[in-house]
Design a protein around this motif. Structure first.
Motif, short mmCIF file in Angstrom:
data_model
loop_
_atom_site.label_atom_id
_atom_site.label_comp_id
_atom_site.label_asym_id
_atom_site.label_seq_id
_atom_site.Cartn_x
_atom_site.Cartn_y
_atom_site.Cartn_z
N SER A 90 0.83 -1.20 0.00
CA SER A 90 0.00 0.00 0.00
C SER A 90 0.87 1.25 0.00
N PRO A 91 0.58 2.21 -0.80
CA PRO A 91 -0.64 2.47 -1.56
C PRO A 91 -0.57 1.99 -3.01
N ASN A 92 0.40 1.16 -3.36
CA ASN A 92 0.55 0.71 -4.75
C ASN A 92 0.35 -0.79 -4.92
N GLU A 93 -0.42 -1.39 -4.02
CA GLU A 93 -0.66 -2.82 -4.08
C GLU A 93 -1.60 -3.15 -5.24
N THR A 94 -1.40 -4.32 -5.85
CA THR A 94 -2.33 -4.83 -6.87
C THR A 94 -2.72 -6.25 -6.48
N ALA A 95 -3.97 -6.58 -6.70
CA ALA A 95 -4.49 -7.93 -6.46
C ALA A 95 -5.06 -8.41 -7.79
N THR A 96 -4.48 -9.49 -8.32
CA THR A 96 -4.85 -9.96 -9.65
C THR A 96 -5.50 -11.34 -9.56
N LEU A 97 -6.61 -11.49 -10.24
CA LEU A 97 -7.31 -12.75 -10.33
C LEU A 97 -7.51 -13.03 -11.81
N GLN A 98 -6.91 -14.10 -12.31
CA GLN A 98 -6.96 -14.40 -13.75
C GLN A 98 -7.85 -15.60 -14.00
N PHE A 99 -8.66 -15.50 -15.07
CA PHE A 99 -9.53 -16.59 -15.49
C PHE A 99 -9.10 -17.05 -16.86
N ASN A 100 -9.07 -18.37 -17.03
CA ASN A 100 -8.65 -18.96 -18.29
C ASN A 100 -9.76 -19.85 -18.84
N ALA A 101 -9.77 -20.03 -20.15
CA ALA A 101 -10.73 -20.95 -20.77
C ALA A 101 -10.54 -22.33 -20.14
N GLY A 102 -11.64 -22.97 -19.81
CA GLY A 102 -11.59 -24.30 -19.22
C GLY A 102 -11.61 -24.30 -17.69
N ASP A 103 -11.49 -23.12 -17.05
CA ASP A 103 -11.57 -23.07 -15.59
C ASP A 103 -12.95 -23.51 -15.13
N ALA A 104 -13.00 -24.27 -14.04
CA ALA A 104 -14.27 -24.72 -13.47
C ALA A 104 -14.45 -24.09 -12.09
N PRO A 105 -15.61 -23.46 -11.84
CA PRO A 105 -15.85 -22.87 -10.52
C PRO A 105 -15.85 -23.93 -9.42
N ALA A 106 -15.54 -23.50 -8.20
CA ALA A 106 -15.52 -24.40 -7.04
C ALA A 106 -16.89 -24.40 -6.37
N TYR A 107 -17.10 -25.36 -5.47
CA TYR A 107 -18.28 -25.32 -4.60
C TYR A 107 -17.99 -24.35 -3.46
N PHE A 108 -19.03 -23.69 -2.97
CA PHE A 108 -18.89 -22.78 -1.84
C PHE A 108 -20.22 -22.69 -1.11
N LYS A 109 -20.21 -22.07 0.07
CA LYS A 109 -21.40 -21.89 0.89
C LYS A 109 -21.82 -20.41 0.87
N VAL A 110 -23.11 -20.17 1.06
CA VAL A 110 -23.63 -18.81 1.15
C VAL A 110 -24.42 -18.69 2.45
N TYR A 111 -24.14 -17.63 3.19
CA TYR A 111 -24.90 -17.30 4.39
C TYR A 111 -25.57 -15.95 4.18
N GLY A 112 -26.87 -15.86 4.46
CA GLY A 112 -27.59 -14.59 4.35
C GLY A 112 -28.31 -14.29 5.65
N LEU A 113 -28.56 -13.01 5.92
CA LEU A 113 -29.17 -12.58 7.18
C LEU A 113 -30.17 -11.46 6.92
N ALA A 114 -31.35 -11.58 7.53
CA ALA A 114 -32.36 -10.53 7.49
C ALA A 114 -32.86 -10.29 8.91
N TYR A 115 -33.10 -9.02 9.26
CA TYR A 115 -33.64 -8.66 10.58
C TYR A 115 -35.15 -8.72 10.56
#
Length: 176
Positions: A90-115
């Protein structure tokens, strides 16, 4: 028996968290806008004498959409089973996420909250999600970024396809 008074009137999506299947990495989508879940049923009918004699259905999974006004490479990495490459500081940090043809998404969980309208809440848990569509990133003049995904929701083997937990007193979402 639980009180029938709390949880009756729910307001908004207050929190949305994305967690990897191991429960070791979680990212908060603090600009969560929408979580929609639709159960999917497999059904059959028994017919005879020109009428339906009986019907049966089973919960087999679900579909969901999530939309947020915050897009972080960390949350997207969890959903896609990828790693973020961080360079600089910081303040010049970079965060790179690259996607390529053939990549398969992972399984993940979702949590949601309502009052609710008093001091309680409802937690929604989607146990085993996979991206099956969406992903559009919308940048437009005069509006905040929005990012939406379409998900297939499966039974995770422990908590089912989805779980709803109603609290008389508000609690935070789980961290795993």
């Amino acid at each position: 028996m639980a009180s029938v008074g709390y949880g009756d009137y729910l307001y908004g999506l207050r929190d949305l968290k994305i967690t990897n299947m191991a429960g070791t990495v979680q990212e908060d989508l603090d600009a969560a806008q929408e979580l929609n879940f639709t159960p999917e049923l497999t059904q059959a009918e028994q017919r005879g004498d020109d009428v339906v004699k009986s019907a049966i259905s089973f919960l087999t999974g679900g579909s969901a959409t999530i939309t947020s006004g915050r897009l972080t490479t960390a949350a997207l990495a969890i959903r896609c089973g990828k790693s973020v490459t961080v360079a600089g500081s910081s303040p010049n940090e970079t965060a790179t996420l690259q996607f390529n043809a053939g990549d398969a998404p992972a399984y993940f969980k979702v949590y949601g909250l309502a009052y609710d309208d008093d001091a309680g809440d409802i937690h929604i848990y989607l146990g085993k999600c996979k991206i099956v569509g969406g992903g559009a990133i919308q940048l437009a003049d005069g509006s905040y970024l929005t990012h939406g995904l379409e998900l297939k929701v499966l039974d995770d083997g422990t908590n089912g396809v989805w779980k709803m937990i109603q609290h008389e007193t508000r609690t935070t979402l789980p961290t795993s």
